[in-house]
Design an enzyme around this catalytic site. Structure first.
Site, PDB file in Angstrom:
ATOM      1  N   ARG A   1      -8.108 -51.513 -48.694  1.00 40.32           N
ATOM      2  CA  ARG A   1      -9.508 -51.062 -48.682  1.00 40.32           C
ATOM      3  C   ARG A   1      -9.675 -49.862 -47.759  1.00 40.32           C
ATOM      4  NH1 ARG A   1     -12.069 -49.942 -44.998  1.00 40.32           N
ATOM      5  NH2 ARG A   1     -11.885 -51.934 -43.959  1.00 40.32           N
TER       6      ARG A   1
ATOM      7  N   PHE B   1      -8.610 -38.284 -42.193  1.00 40.56           N
ATOM      8  CA  PHE B   1      -9.829 -37.840 -41.498  1.00 40.56           C
ATOM      9  C   PHE B   1      -9.550 -37.897 -40.003  1.00 40.56           C
ATOM     10  CE2 PHE B   1     -13.880 -39.277 -39.494  1.00 40.56           C
ATOM     11  CZ  PHE B   1     -14.819 -38.419 -40.047  1.00 40.56           C
ATOM     12  N   GLY B   2      -9.573 -36.760 -39.366  1.00 40.25           N
ATOM     13  CA  GLY B   2      -9.227 -36.722 -37.941  1.00 40.25           C
ATOM     14  C   GLY B   2     -10.456 -36.493 -37.076  1.00 40.25           C
TER      15      GLY B   2
ATOM     16  N   THR C   1     -11.111 -39.191 -34.177  1.00 32.47           N
ATOM     17  CA  THR C   1     -10.734 -39.827 -32.915  1.00 32.47           C
ATOM     18  C   THR C   1      -9.616 -39.056 -32.213  1.00 32.47           C
ATOM     19  OG1 THR C   1     -11.257 -41.953 -33.916  1.00 32.47           O
ATOM     20  CG2 THR C   1      -9.906 -42.016 -31.922  1.00 32.47           C
TER      21      THR C   1
ATOM     22  N   PRO D   1      -6.985 -39.084 -28.454  1.00 32.25           N
ATOM     23  CA  PRO D   1      -6.442 -40.045 -27.496  1.00 32.25           C
ATOM     24  C   PRO D   1      -7.465 -40.449 -26.425  1.00 32.25           C
ATOM     25  CG  PRO D   1      -4.820 -38.340 -27.956  1.00 32.25           C
ATOM     26  CD  PRO D   1      -6.066 -37.940 -28.678  1.00 32.25           C
TER      27      PRO D   1
ATOM     28  N   ASN E   1     -21.074 -43.149 -42.070  1.00 34.60           N
ATOM     29  CA  ASN E   1     -22.021 -44.043 -42.753  1.00 34.60           C
ATOM     30  C   ASN E   1     -21.468 -44.502 -44.090  1.00 34.60           C
ATOM     31  OD1 ASN E   1     -23.879 -43.638 -40.726  1.00 34.60           O
ATOM     32  ND2 ASN E   1     -24.987 -42.037 -41.823  1.00 34.60           N
TER      33      ASN E   1
ATOM     34  N   GLU F   1     -14.250 -47.401 -37.056  1.00 33.04           N
ATOM     35  CA  GLU F   1     -15.550 -47.037 -37.657  1.00 33.04           C
ATOM     36  C   GLU F   1     -16.717 -47.442 -36.754  1.00 33.04           C
ATOM     37  OE1 GLU F   1     -16.337 -45.306 -40.076  1.00 33.04           O
ATOM     38  OE2 GLU F   1     -14.588 -45.165 -41.370  1.00 33.04           O
TER      39      GLU F   1
ATOM     40  N   PHE G   1     -25.773 -46.101 -24.707  1.00 36.05           N
ATOM     41  CA  PHE G   1     -24.323 -45.857 -24.847  1.00 36.05           C
ATOM     42  C   PHE G   1     -23.691 -45.578 -23.498  1.00 36.05           C
ATOM     43  CE2 PHE G   1     -26.295 -44.145 -28.775  1.00 36.05           C
ATOM     44  CZ  PHE G   1     -25.883 -45.153 -29.625  1.00 36.05           C
TER      45      PHE G   1
END
Ligand code: TGC
Ligand code: FAD
Length: 393
Positions: free
Chosen positions: A96, A135-136, A138, A140, A249, A373, A393
């Site tokens: 998935r 998809f980059g 994130t 380190p 999203n 995610e 946050f």
């Protein structure tokens, strides 16, 4: 593996809320998962192998970019797409995940922010699975807080030169293109998306080894050292952190449904096992109240999750789904699935730890799904911010 035939979970006549087309998409995907994924997945998991041989079939079944219109995409509704991801994740979260990345994180940004030329070049090939993407976002040092990213792009004549490191990137080393998010120095460090062909000089992808989770999925670190791309590779309509968050999203929505699939697999296995396994007085363990309590918790939570996902899907089909609605299904349904996996593991006793049954694999996979995610806690804070108007946050 014992021949437990999956029976589906339709406790509150959930299926009666689905149209004939939605049921058809769900049942066709279910059949394909039964025939193609279930027989090989435990071995793939043992070997840490992504079953790449299934990619062309997934393409021909319309799984990639399923809810996008045109460019060879299936043009499914969001509810249909959700049912596809549910069924795929009943097979394995890694499969998935692969489809989510290709669809929501690679095809969607090109579709939403790309030029006509980028769309015409890439979307048909990605839809067929002839080209793969990653998809980059994130890095380190920047996971939950991607806004801090260090990756930079600098204009140089008709090119951009990109430098940076991306970490934990699904499909990184098997991708033909990477959608890379970078701050553009010449635009006051505004975040923009770039299509980076992975065969460009200075681009390197190295796989993460030793994962106990998502073993049937490829996870890599990306290194970009003076990678030069033509200025036409920038996604022209991308701008600001909002752009990658819009892609998330799409992917989080699919995960909200996917969690239900993994939970169904665990519940159904535990139910069937509990009716067969006998302990004390030659009675099945399903006759004990404490075992029933766990099974009841699972079916109740799965049913609630189905209704929540369907409502968000119906809102999304009317273009009314807010990102906080999607956070709620991602957070709740993945947590619920992980709890189901833990309870199911318990009901299977020692057998619960063996890969004769799918439980432990789902449990380990779901630990990643809970984190990627947007972690479970970050989604709590997104929801908290939405209802109070105060960011924590
Ligand atoms: P913040 O200032 O809140 O937001 C920046 C701008 O974006 C808007 N926004 C959104 N827009 C669309 N969708 C969303 N979900 C949005 N969330 C926020 C916001 O309104 C603002 O717009 P504007 O116009 O004012 O500029 O940004 P922040 O830096 O404070 O961060 C907010 C936070 C923590 C929610 C965000 O950074 C976040 O979601 N962090 C989690 C990171 C994450 O989920 N990474 C996932 C990486 S990809 C991955 O894991 C793939 S796994 C493989 C698979 O999918 O299977
Ligand atoms: P951190 O951000 O360091 O968080 C660690 C802990 O601190 C978490 O519990 C978190 O909830 C908590 N925390 C952080 N900030 C706060 C706060 N403000 N308040 C309270 N608690 C907080 N990324 C991509 O870009 N592309 C991919 O394809 C991709 N695939 C992935 C595949 C796998 C298998 C995995 C495991 C990850 C993948 N990721 C991908 C990365 C993923 O999105 C990040 O791991 C995730 O966003 C969390 O970041 P982190 O791991 O750096 O954790």
């Amino acid at each position: 593996m014992p021949a437990f035939k999956f029976k589906g979970v339709d406790f509150a006549e959930f299926d009666s809320l689905l149209s004939e087309d939605e049921l058809l998409v769900r049942d066709n995907t279910r059949k394909w998962v039964e025939e193609k994924i279930i027989p090989i997945i435990e071995q793939c998991n043992r070997e840490g192998r992504f079953p790449r041989e299934l990619v062309p079939e997934m393409g021909s079944l319309g799984f990639f970019g399923a809810n996008l219109k045109g460019y060879g995409c299936a043009g499914m509704s969001n509810v249909e797409y959700g049912l596809v991801t549910q069924e795929l994740e009943r097979g394995d979260s890694g499969l998935r995940s692969f489809v989510s990345v290709q669809s929501a994180l690679v095809m969607y940004p090109i579709y939403a922010f790309g030029s006509d030329e980028q769309k015409n070049t890439w979307l048909p090939q990605l839809a067929k699975g002839e080209k793969l993407g990653c998809f980059g976002l994130t890095e380190p040092d920047f996971g939950s807080n991607p806004g801090g990213m260090r990756t930079r792009a600098k204009k140089d004549g008709n090119d951009y030169v990109i430098n940076g490191e991306k970490m934990w990137i699904t499909s990184g080393s098997i991708a033909d293109i990477a959608v890379v998010w970078a701050k553009v120095e010449d635009e006051d460090n505004r975040v923009r998306g770039f299509i980076v062909e992975t065969n460009r000089k200075g681009f390197k992808a190295d796989d993460v080894h030793g994962k106990w989770s998502l073993r049937a999925s490829v996870t890599s670190g990306l290194s970009l050292q003076d990678v030069r791309v033509p200025a036409t590779n920038i996604l022209p309509k991308s701008g600001g952190l909002k752009s990658p968050l819009m892609c998330l999203n799409q992917a989080r929505y699919g995960i909200g449904w996917g969690g239900i699939g993994a939970a169904m697999a665990c519940y159904d296995t535990a139910l069937q096992y509990a009716k067969l396994r006998k302990q004390f007085h030659d009675e099945p363990i399903a006759s004990h109240q404490l075992v029933q309590q766990k099974l009841v918790w699972m079916v109740t939570e799965i049913t609630k999750a189905q209704l929540l996902a369907l409502q968000v899907g119906r809102l999304k089909d009317k273009d009314k789904a807010q990102h906080q609605h999607i956070s709620m299904i991602k957070k709740n349904n993945v947590w619920m699935a992980l709890e189901c996996a833990r309870m199911a593991r318990d009901i299977l006793g020692a057998n619960g730890i063996a890969d004769d049954y799918p439980i432990m694999r789902h449990m380990m996979n779901l630990e990643s799904v809970k984190t990627y995610e947007g972690t479970h806690d970050i989604h709590t804070l997104i929801l908290g911010s939405s209802i109070t108007g105060i960011d924590a946050f």
